[in-house]
Design a protein around this motif. Structure first.
Motif, short mmCIF file in Angstrom:
data_model
loop_
_atom_site.label_atom_id
_atom_site.label_comp_id
_atom_site.label_asym_id
_atom_site.label_seq_id
_atom_site.Cartn_x
_atom_site.Cartn_y
_atom_site.Cartn_z
N SER A 138 22.54 -1.93 -62.52
CA SER A 138 22.96 -0.83 -61.20
C SER A 138 22.07 0.26 -61.15
N ILE A 139 21.26 0.22 -59.31
CA ILE A 139 21.28 1.09 -59.38
C ILE A 139 21.23 2.61 -59.49
N ASP A 140 22.38 2.83 -59.84
CA ASP A 140 23.23 4.44 -60.07
C ASP A 140 24.18 4.56 -61.28
N SER A 141 23.70 3.39 -62.73
CA SER A 141 24.08 3.52 -63.74
C SER A 141 22.85 4.10 -64.67
N LYS A 190 23.58 13.12 -64.78
CA LYS A 190 24.57 11.94 -64.31
C LYS A 190 23.69 11.41 -62.82
N ARG A 191 22.11 11.89 -62.95
CA ARG A 191 22.16 11.39 -61.77
C ARG A 191 20.49 10.95 -62.14
N GLN A 192 19.93 10.80 -63.64
CA GLN A 192 19.18 9.90 -64.27
C GLN A 192 19.35 8.53 -64.13
N SER A 193 19.43 7.86 -63.24
CA SER A 193 20.06 6.13 -62.94
C SER A 193 19.02 5.29 -63.23
N TRP A 194 19.14 4.11 -63.69
CA TRP A 194 18.44 2.94 -63.25
C TRP A 194 17.54 2.98 -61.74
N GLY A 195 18.58 3.32 -60.97
CA GLY A 195 17.43 3.33 -59.22
C GLY A 195 16.47 4.44 -59.44
N VAL A 196 16.49 5.38 -60.43
CA VAL A 196 14.90 6.28 -60.37
C VAL A 196 14.01 5.96 -61.12
N GLU A 197 14.14 5.06 -62.05
CA GLU A 197 13.08 4.61 -62.45
C GLU A 197 12.72 3.63 -62.19
N ASN A 198 13.94 2.83 -61.40
CA ASN A 198 13.51 0.83 -61.19
C ASN A 198 13.21 1.19 -59.60
N PHE A 247 1.58 4.64 -44.53
CA PHE A 247 1.64 3.15 -44.21
C PHE A 247 1.47 2.23 -44.30
N LEU A 248 1.00 2.10 -45.19
CA LEU A 248 0.33 0.41 -46.21
C LEU A 248 2.02 -0.33 -47.10
N ALA A 249 2.06 1.01 -47.90
CA ALA A 249 2.99 1.15 -49.07
C ALA A 249 4.81 0.24 -48.35
N MET A 250 5.43 -0.66 -48.74
CA MET A 250 6.77 -0.65 -48.61
C MET A 250 7.54 0.53 -49.06
N PRO A 251 8.69 0.55 -48.25
CA PRO A 251 9.24 1.59 -48.83
C PRO A 251 9.82 1.76 -50.55
N ALA A 252 9.96 3.49 -50.65
CA ALA A 252 9.89 3.42 -52.89
C ALA A 252 11.37 3.10 -52.41
N ASP A 253 12.15 1.91 -52.24
CA ASP A 253 13.94 1.49 -52.46
C ASP A 253 13.80 1.57 -53.95
N PRO A 254 14.84 2.52 -54.37
CA PRO A 254 15.54 2.34 -55.93
C PRO A 254 16.06 0.24 -55.59
N LEU A 255 15.81 -0.07 -56.90
CA LEU A 255 15.51 -1.61 -57.18
C LEU A 255 16.72 -1.92 -58.12
N GLY A 274 11.77 -8.26 -42.80
CA GLY A 274 11.91 -8.93 -43.75
C GLY A 274 12.70 -8.43 -45.23
N HIS A 275 11.22 -7.40 -45.59
CA HIS A 275 11.63 -6.59 -46.72
C HIS A 275 13.54 -6.29 -46.58
N ARG A 276 13.91 -5.40 -46.03
CA ARG A 276 14.86 -4.83 -46.44
C ARG A 276 16.06 -6.32 -46.36
N ASP A 277 16.14 -7.73 -46.06
CA ASP A 277 16.71 -8.69 -46.51
C ASP A 277 16.31 -8.96 -48.01
N TRP A 278 15.05 -8.50 -48.70
CA TRP A 278 14.69 -8.87 -49.84
C TRP A 278 15.75 -7.73 -50.56
N VAL A 279 15.25 -6.56 -49.87
CA VAL A 279 15.71 -5.38 -50.61
C VAL A 279 17.39 -5.79 -51.12
N GLU A 280 17.95 -6.01 -50.20
CA GLU A 280 19.99 -6.07 -50.47
C GLU A 280 20.58 -7.26 -50.67
N GLY A 281 19.94 -8.14 -50.59
CA GLY A 281 20.25 -9.94 -50.71
C GLY A 281 21.26 -10.70 -49.76
#
Length: 785
Positions: A587-590, A677-685, A703-711, A761-768
């Motif tokens: 998980s992104i917060d672990s 406590k903030r060095q989570s998996w989402g920071v790296e991934n 303006f070309l890249a998708m958002p740098a979402d934690p995954l 569609g990117h947001r659906d892909w990130v959030e499932g």
């Protein structure tokens, strides 16, 4: 003083002027960029079609093509591909033809030199000549549609204006080159697994080789056969590989399951409420802007059905999807579809030995055009078996025999899947499909399911393909390809379940046919299998939930191992608590998950470094590559049994090497300049999904890249995810119930940053989120007359 007052007085005017210039520049840039946007509405006279075509697009830009003629719908798809994705298509054909430098300059010359050895453009032209007339005609319509779509843009695609280049028209051979581009992605163009494995088996003591490079273990989850037995600790000390003056070499260890792969499974009608099969497929590839796939659907002539799914821009084929009666999807097999042949040379080196006697090398010249520079001329040496692609660890030249070089290696027979009316019919097509070899998984509306290998399988005689052997005396050779009836397959298993995820899937005779070219460990495949057997009835959403499963089952024992290591150490108390409360998910917060997974990889790096050091004595650029996929088995045995003879000499004890691995992980994490406590998996991934030009010119990324979402997710679980690789798409579909299907794609349909479909569609892909497989209500309607 007066000068100062003058500057101060006019400073606001200067600032306003600069701001106005910036605004004017941005407006001009916006107007210029809009000129290359595709047409969405209206009517266009093509002068080429016998039957008119209507293209309806929904809010995400997913097109549904209406035509009574399949050639006309191919024209329309070519039109769409060119208008939305031409630069992507161009990169695909140039990559496999070795022609990137003509467009991009000297930075890609090494790539072009390597690829030109395979002469894929000539092979594509040969394969087009051998193509059945109906396929050739359909491809010609597609090509015409591409060129019409390209020419109908008000301005050339924006990428070419930025590069100062002109787009080159499309031709039929280019479409086959896009298939070859997937060979370069999914298989090694140099037989790297066999090259490394042959060297390791020859150079390492037998017990060390068997221990460090097993063929499987407890994480295996094949469709046929059982898991492999446990590895045994070898007696040979690792120190015997090292000289007194050897300085041990360390190479950062990326995930041992970071591969171009995929997940794919299907459940039969006896396990669904409606009696039809349900298929799930998420193909794991590099994540880019635009996405590798383009969603599309079109009518099947003579029926009321549509084929829907993903297409590869450059060809008129649904790669994975549903035709209303059959659904199909793919994962990379991990099988062995090539052989390296050490050549026996004459004294002068100009001839090589064959079963018919000595023969001179063929020598052909290739001219590589380079933007802004003179062309580079290279020579390709050829043999009766294939091109000479390099040397082995003894310096012996190697010829390369590869399915991709033959006519059966690249064709358009996947088109026939549109007409398949049952899972059995779909499986019968497998041997004839000319693509990089895939696990073909199918299900039909009657509830039948099946698996086979899509792609031609060579018949090896006199050897099994696991080692490089000479073919000079005629004792080893390929005797053509397996007939369709001998293709490995599985149809309607009693369990009603079929699964694949790049790990070994067969055993016995089938494994002898498929060989091994670096199977994945199996943990991901096993987690999928076990989830399939945890239920007795399935809906589409149940299969999506498996695709999104980010439970860290594989790492549970590693979490327990780290807790035991740190339990009595007060100096690691905060680390201990994070590991203890890791959540058992990627998980992104672990924070704990990040520590556990990176500790394992760092320990893998430190324990295998003596092997790497030893091999680089013979091959200076040696790396483990896909051979590291099975490192889990020796690594776990070492941390449990702590054999002194296998300890890296750079460390005084096993406890020392474990703590060193952990400390190096923590040191790297601290470089984020965040509290623990903030060095989570989402920071790296964090997502790094960029346009190729954005990678080259970082200023464009805004303006070309998708958002740098934690995954969420990682590589050893169904939700396969890294910043740059992952599910290029997810689909869940039951044929005949397509409207209940689910679909995700990492980026939008269009490569144009001003398109309304650019990031949809990117947001659906990130959030499932369960977004629909079938296109939504039509928002745009374009007619080609």
């Amino acid at each position: 003083m007066a000068k100062f007052l003058f500057s101060k007085r006019y400073l606001p005017v200067l600032a306003i002027s600069v701001l106005a210039l910036i605004i004017l520049f941005l407006m001009g840039f916006w107007i210029w960029l809009r000129q290359s946007l595709p047409a969405l509405d209206g009517t266009i006279a093509t002068g080429e079609l016998k039957n008119s075509v209507t293209i309806e697009r929904d809010i995400q830009g997913v097109p549904l093509i209406h035509s009574e003629n399949r050639n006309s719908s191919a024209f329309a798809l070519g039109f769409l591909h060119a208008q939305e994705r031409f630069f992507q298509m161009d990169l695909l054909r140039r990559s496999s033809a070795g022609e990137l430098s003509e467009l991009l300059g000297h930075t890609t010359v090494k790539h072009d030199q390597k690829v030109r050895q395979h002469q894929f453009r000539q092979r594509a032209e040969r394969n087009i000549s051998a193509m059945p007339a109906p396929q050739k005609m359909l491809l010609e319509h597609y090509v015409n549609g591409v060129n019409f779509g390209l020419n109908h843009l008000s301005a050339k695609p924006w990428e070419y204006a930025l590069l100062g280049q002109e787009p080159r028209p499309w031709n039929s051979a280019d479409s086959l080159l896009t298939i070859y581009s997937m060979y370069l992605t999914l298989q090694s163009e140099r037989g790297s697994f066999e090259l490394r494995d042959t060297a390791l088996a020859e150079l390492l003591p037998a017990d060390l080789y068997a221990f460090y490079f097993p063929k499987g273990g407890q994480w295996d989850a094949p469709l046929f056969g059982k898991a492999r037995k446990k590895v045994s600790i070898p007696e040979t000390p690792i120190s015997t590989l090292l000289g007194d003056r050897d300085s041990i070499v360390y190479q950062s260890m990326e995930s041992d399951d970071k591969i171009y792969g995929s997940n794919n499974w299907v459940v039969g009608g006896n396990l669904t409420v409606h009696g039809a099969a349900i298929l799930a497929n998420d193909m794991h590839l590099g994540l880019n802007v635009p996405n590798i796939w383009f969603r599309a659907g079109w009518g099947i002539p003579g029926s009321d059905r549509f084929v829907r799914g993903v297409t590869l821009p450059g060809g008129p084929i649904t790669v994975a999807g549903s035709n209303g009666l059959v659904a199909w999807g793919f994962t990379n097999t991990g099988g062995d579809w090539s052989d390296l042949i050490p050549l026996e040379l004459s004294e002068d080196g100009d001839q090589y030995k064959t079963p018919e006697g000595w023969r001179r090398f063929g020598r052909e010249t290739e001219s590589i055009a380079i933007k802004g520079r003179d062309a580079k001329i290279i020579e390709v040496r050829t043999t009766i078996w294939g091109p000479v692609i390099g040397t082995n660890h003894h310096g012996v030249p190697l010829a390369f025999r590869w399915v991709a070089h033959d006519i059966s290696g690249a064709n358009m027979n996947l088109l026939n899947m549109e007409e398949a009316r049952s899972a059995a019919e779909a499986l019968n097509l497998a041997a004839s499909i000319g693509i990089p070899h895939q696990n073909l998984v199918v299900g039909d509306s009657a509830g039948n399911i099946g698996w086979s290998v899509a792609g031609a399988i060579p018949k090896r005689v006199g050897f099994d393909g696991s080692r490089s052997v000479s073919w000079a005396d005629g004792g080893a050779y390929w005797d053509g390809y397996l007939p369709s009836q001998q293709q490995p397959h599985l149809y309607n298993p009693k369990s009603g379940r079929i699964w694949s995820a790049n790990a070994r899937i067969v055993d016995g005779n089938y494994l002898e046919l498929m060989g091994n070219h670096g199977y994945a460990l199996g943990a991901r495949q096993q987690q999928i299998r076990d989830q399939l057997f945890a239920r007795e009835q399935f809906h589409e959403r149940d299969l999506l939930n498996i695709q999104l499963d980010d439970r860290a089952l594989f790492l549970e024992r590693w979490q327990q191992h780290l807790l035991a290591l740190l339990e009595k150490r007060e100096d690691y108390r905060e680390i201990y608590e994070q590991i203890q409360n890791w959540g058992a998910r990627a998980s992104i917060d672990s924070v704990g998950y990040r520590i556990v997974r990176n500790y394992r990889l760092k320990l893998m790096e430190l324990t295998t470094a003596p092997i790497l050091t030893y091999m680089r004595r013979y091959q200076p650029n040696f790396s483990f590559g896909q051979l590291k996929h099975q490192f889990e088995y020796p690594l776990w045995e070492m941390v449990q049994q702590e054999p002194p003879q296998l300890l890296n000499p750079d460390f005084e004890s096993w406890n020392a090497i474990k703590l060193a691995a952990l400390d190096q992980v923590l040191e790297k994490m601290s470089s984020d300049n965040l509290p623990l406590k903030r060095q989570s998996w989402g920071v790296e991934n964090r997502a790094k999904i960029q346009h190729p030009l954005g990678r080259a010119i970082p200023l464009l990324n805004w303006f070309l890249a998708m958002p740098a979402d934690p995954l969420a997710g990682d590589t050893h679980m169904p939700r396969f995810q890294t910043p740059t690789h992952g599910a290029s798409q997810r689909l869940v579909v039951s044929p005949g119930r397509d409207s209940s299907g689910i679909f995700h794609m990492a980026t939008g349909q269009s490569a144009h940053p001003l398109s309304p479909f650019f990031g949809n569609g990117h947001r659906d892909w990130v959030e499932g989120n369960a977004s629909p497989f079938v296109e939504r209500e039509a928002r745009y309607r374009l007619t080609l007359n």
